[in-house]
Design a protein around this motif. Structure first.
Motif, PDB file in Angstrom:
ATOM      1  N   LEU A  40      41.622 -35.066  35.294  1.00 37.22           N
ATOM      2  CA  LEU A  40      40.690 -35.064  36.407  1.00 37.22           C
ATOM      3  C   LEU A  40      39.509 -35.982  36.085  1.00 37.22           C
ATOM      4  CD1 LEU A  40      39.615 -31.901  38.386  1.00 37.22           C
ATOM      5  CD2 LEU A  40      38.228 -33.955  38.234  1.00 37.22           C
ATOM      6  N   THR A  41      39.425 -37.092  36.803  1.00 38.46           N
ATOM      7  CA  THR A  41      38.322 -38.040  36.625  1.00 38.46           C
ATOM      8  C   THR A  41      37.404 -38.081  37.846  1.00 38.46           C
ATOM      9  OG1 THR A  41      39.686 -39.851  37.473  1.00 38.46           O
ATOM     10  CG2 THR A  41      39.668 -39.505  35.079  1.00 38.46           C
ATOM     11  N   GLY A  42      37.893 -37.635  38.987  1.00 36.57           N
ATOM     12  CA  GLY A  42      37.083 -37.631  40.198  1.00 36.57           C
ATOM     13  C   GLY A  42      37.902 -37.116  41.360  1.00 36.57           C
ATOM     14  N   ILE A  43      37.237 -36.441  42.295  1.00 33.86           N
ATOM     15  CA  ILE A  43      37.904 -35.820  43.439  1.00 33.86           C
ATOM     16  C   ILE A  43      37.348 -36.399  44.730  1.00 33.86           C
ATOM     17  CG2 ILE A  43      38.347 -33.650  44.667  1.00 33.86           C
ATOM     18  CD1 ILE A  43      37.793 -32.246  41.904  1.00 33.86           C
ATOM     19  N   SER A  87      41.131 -39.312  40.567  1.00 34.41           N
ATOM     20  CA  SER A  87      42.433 -38.760  40.195  1.00 34.41           C
ATOM     21  C   SER A  87      42.991 -37.744  41.183  1.00 34.41           C
ATOM     22  CB  SER A  87      42.331 -38.097  38.817  1.00 34.41           C
ATOM     23  OG  SER A  87      41.313 -37.096  38.833  1.00 34.41           O
ATOM     24  N   HIS A  88      42.127 -37.075  41.943  1.00 35.42           N
ATOM     25  CA  HIS A  88      42.537 -35.963  42.787  1.00 35.42           C
ATOM     26  C   HIS A  88      41.962 -36.117  44.190  1.00 35.42           C
ATOM     27  CE1 HIS A  88      43.344 -34.458  38.780  1.00 35.42           C
ATOM     28  NE2 HIS A  88      43.946 -33.402  39.280  1.00 35.42           N
ATOM     29  N   GLY A  89      42.599 -35.435  45.153  1.00 34.96           N
ATOM     30  CA  GLY A  89      42.141 -35.565  46.528  1.00 34.96           C
ATOM     31  C   GLY A  89      42.436 -34.330  47.359  1.00 34.96           C
ATOM     32  N   VAL A  90      41.704 -34.214  48.453  1.00 35.96           N
ATOM     33  CA  VAL A  90      41.889 -33.130  49.417  1.00 35.96           C
ATOM     34  C   VAL A  90      42.326 -33.753  50.735  1.00 35.96           C
ATOM     35  CG1 VAL A  90      40.808 -31.218  50.646  1.00 35.96           C
ATOM     36  CG2 VAL A  90      40.113 -31.744  48.291  1.00 35.96           C
ATOM     37  N   TRP A 126      31.710 -34.952  47.710  1.00 35.46           N
ATOM     38  CA  TRP A 126      31.863 -36.275  48.310  1.00 35.46           C
ATOM     39  C   TRP A 126      33.293 -36.482  48.806  1.00 35.46           C
ATOM     40  CZ3 TRP A 126      35.235 -40.186  46.829  1.00 35.46           C
ATOM     41  CH2 TRP A 126      35.090 -41.394  47.532  1.00 35.46           C
ATOM     42  N   GLY A 127      33.425 -37.200  49.924  1.00 36.00           N
ATOM     43  CA  GLY A 127      34.749 -37.562  50.425  1.00 36.00           C
ATOM     44  C   GLY A 127      34.741 -38.953  51.020  1.00 36.00           C
ATOM     45  N   SER A 128      35.873 -39.630  50.934  1.00 32.40           N
ATOM     46  CA  SER A 128      35.981 -41.008  51.447  1.00 32.40           C
ATOM     47  C   SER A 128      36.198 -41.050  52.952  1.00 32.40           C
ATOM     48  CB  SER A 128      37.151 -41.718  50.760  1.00 32.40           C
ATOM     49  OG  SER A 128      38.392 -41.161  51.187  1.00 32.40           O
ATOM     50  N   ASP A 129      36.821 -39.999  53.503  1.00 31.51           N
ATOM     51  CA  ASP A 129      37.229 -39.979  54.918  1.00 31.51           C
ATOM     52  C   ASP A 129      38.284 -41.045  55.205  1.00 31.51           C
ATOM     53  OD1 ASP A 129      37.191 -38.943  57.507  1.00 31.51           O
ATOM     54  OD2 ASP A 129      35.583 -40.266  58.178  1.00 31.51           O
ATOM     55  N   TRP A 130      39.040 -41.449  54.174  1.00 32.49           N
ATOM     56  CA  TRP A 130      40.124 -42.424  54.362  1.00 32.49           C
ATOM     57  C   TRP A 130      41.170 -41.872  55.317  1.00 32.49           C
ATOM     58  CZ3 TRP A 130      45.446 -42.625  53.337  1.00 32.49           C
ATOM     59  CH2 TRP A 130      46.012 -43.902  53.389  1.00 32.49           C
ATOM     60  N   PRO A 131      41.771 -42.669  56.196  1.00 36.27           N
ATOM     61  CA  PRO A 131      41.610 -44.118  56.382  1.00 36.27           C
ATOM     62  C   PRO A 131      40.568 -44.491  57.440  1.00 36.27           C
ATOM     63  CG  PRO A 131      43.467 -43.399  57.674  1.00 36.27           C
ATOM     64  CD  PRO A 131      42.922 -42.161  56.994  1.00 36.27           C
ATOM     65  N   HIS A 132      39.531 -43.640  57.588  1.00 30.79           N
ATOM     66  CA  HIS A 132      38.365 -43.998  58.407  1.00 30.79           C
ATOM     67  C   HIS A 132      38.752 -44.182  59.877  1.00 30.79           C
ATOM     68  CE1 HIS A 132      37.437 -44.860  54.269  1.00 30.79           C
ATOM     69  NE2 HIS A 132      38.235 -45.901  54.290  1.00 30.79           N
ATOM     70  N   THR A 133      39.458 -43.203  60.425  1.00 32.70           N
ATOM     71  CA  THR A 133      39.979 -43.312  61.790  1.00 32.70           C
ATOM     72  C   THR A 133      38.865 -43.634  62.784  1.00 32.70           C
ATOM     73  OG1 THR A 133      39.778 -40.905  62.015  1.00 32.70           O
ATOM     74  CG2 THR A 133      41.932 -41.779  61.385  1.00 32.70           C
ATOM     75  N   LEU A 191      29.016 -34.214  42.603  1.00 32.37           N
ATOM     76  CA  LEU A 191      29.627 -34.548  43.893  1.00 32.37           C
ATOM     77  C   LEU A 191      31.116 -34.842  43.758  1.00 32.37           C
ATOM     78  CD1 LEU A 191      26.960 -36.956  45.437  1.00 32.37           C
ATOM     79  CD2 LEU A 191      27.602 -34.728  46.348  1.00 32.37           C
ATOM     80  N   GLN A 192      31.479 -35.556  42.713  1.00 34.86           N
ATOM     81  CA  GLN A 192      32.843 -36.058  42.590  1.00 34.86           C
ATOM     82  C   GLN A 192      33.735 -35.228  41.674  1.00 34.86           C
ATOM     83  OE1 GLN A 192      32.342 -40.343  41.603  1.00 34.86           O
ATOM     84  NE2 GLN A 192      33.032 -40.703  43.704  1.00 34.86           N
ATOM     85  N   VAL A 193      33.145 -34.336  40.892  1.00 37.44           N
ATOM     86  CA  VAL A 193      33.978 -33.575  39.963  1.00 37.44           C
ATOM     87  C   VAL A 193      33.663 -32.076  40.031  1.00 37.44           C
ATOM     88  CG1 VAL A 193      34.660 -33.241  37.559  1.00 37.44           C
ATOM     89  CG2 VAL A 193      34.215 -35.556  38.408  1.00 37.44           C
ATOM     90  N   GLN A 194      32.512 -31.671  39.550  1.00 39.27           N
ATOM     91  CA  GLN A 194      32.283 -30.261  39.262  1.00 39.27           C
ATOM     92  C   GLN A 194      32.288 -29.380  40.512  1.00 39.27           C
ATOM     93  OE1 GLN A 194      28.681 -31.270  37.352  1.00 39.27           O
ATOM     94  NE2 GLN A 194      29.534 -31.273  35.298  1.00 39.27           N
ATOM     95  N   ALA A 195      31.524 -29.765  41.537  1.00 37.28           N
ATOM     96  CA  ALA A 195      31.452 -28.919  42.727  1.00 37.28           C
ATOM     97  C   ALA A 195      32.786 -28.854  43.450  1.00 37.28           C
ATOM     98  CB  ALA A 195      30.358 -29.440  43.671  1.00 37.28           C
TER      99      ALA A 195
END
Length: 276
Positions: free
Chosen positions: A9-12, A52-55, A230-237, A265-269
């Motif tokens: 796990l490096t970032g979510i 490394s991980h995603g929702v 934090w989230g990317s919201d990919w693919p940004h519809t 933001l990217q890992v612990q929470a």
């Protein structure tokens, strides 16, 4: 596709969507994609940006047919969690099956919709079952309606995750109706906010970034860094032609988060909220 058994796990990324233009779409949709957003593409974006991980969050135009999302979870179960869209009358067995597949929440996307009566028995029963599973309700609605909806959800015992800064209008500043009331929800200890979708805040790119920079310290103060993700919201519809994954990373960097906050933001929470 990476081997989920060997993924450190490096970032979510706590908010992304996968879909195919060939899928059956909801008749009530506000948007129709003309491209595919596949799991292979998404995992490559994660890797390219040191994550490394995603929702995966069910997009509204697919309605309650979560099969494409669930199939994606099965392909990378250690790397992914899911947030689905369901009718409140769904059978308990379906919920338990989804929990085993990696689902951790239900999205209540009320953008452009009439507000539901959450006091109705079918909703109270549904929310009770969601709370019993330890899932959260992800709430997507404009800022002015959001605090009252969140308070109703909290009264049912569920955790609440607020989408995209609460969908304020950056042009109206921090004093706009609903924003201060949203900050007060932080006292509950059961509300999280997604630091995501800066480009959805209604203003120019400069206005959106200025609002996000001003709002973030207030979110930290009221919710605590352990309840911001934090989230990317990919693919940004609906914004595909002006935003890409690299640009949302740049927008996050433009917030000038201290290193401990960025790590949270990217890992612990996110690790705690989504059960990685």
């Amino acid at each position: 596709m990476s081997d989920p058994r060997s993924t450190t796990l490096t970032g979510i990324d706590s908010h992304a969507h996968v879909f195919s233009r060939e899928l059956s779409l909801s008749a009530a949709r506000r948007y129709t994609p003309d491209y595919d957003a596949t799991l292979v593409q998404y995992l490559k974006y994660l890797g390219d940006h040191g994550l490394s991980h995603g929702v995966l969050v069910q997009p509204s135009f697919l309605g309650t047919d979560n099969s494409y999302l669930l199939a994606a979870l099965e392909q990378a179960p250690r790397q992914l969690r899911g947030v689905v869209v369901l009718e409140p009358g769904v059978k308990p067995g379906v919920l338990h099956d989804m929990a085993r597949q990696g689902v951790v929440g239900v999205r209540l996307n009320l953008m452009g919709k009439a507000l539901p009566d959450l006091a109705e028995p079918v909703w109270k029963d549904f929310l009770g079952r969601i709370a019993g599973l330890g899932w959260h309700i992800e709430l997507h609605r404009q800022i002015e309606d959001l605090p009252d909806l969140a308070r109703q959800l909290l009264a049912s015992g569920v955790k609440v995750v607020i989408d995209h800064f609460g969908r304020p209008d950056a042009r109206l500043g921090l004093d706009q109706p609903g924003f201060a009331q949203m900050l007060e929800l932080g006292r509950s200890g059961r509300v999280w906010v997604k630091v995501s979708g800066i480009y959805r805040l209604g203003g120019s790119e400069r206005q959106n970034l200025e609002f996000a920079r001003a709002a973030l310290p207030l979110l930290v103060q009221n919710f605590g860094p352990d309840r911001l993700v934090w989230g990317s919201d990919w693919p940004h519809t609906q914004h595909e032609h002006t935003i890409d994954y690299a640009r949302v990373i740049e927008q996050l960097q433009a917030l000038q988060c201290p290193a401990p906050l960025l790590q949270s933001l990217q890992v612990q929470a996110a690790k705690v909220l989504f059960g990685f």
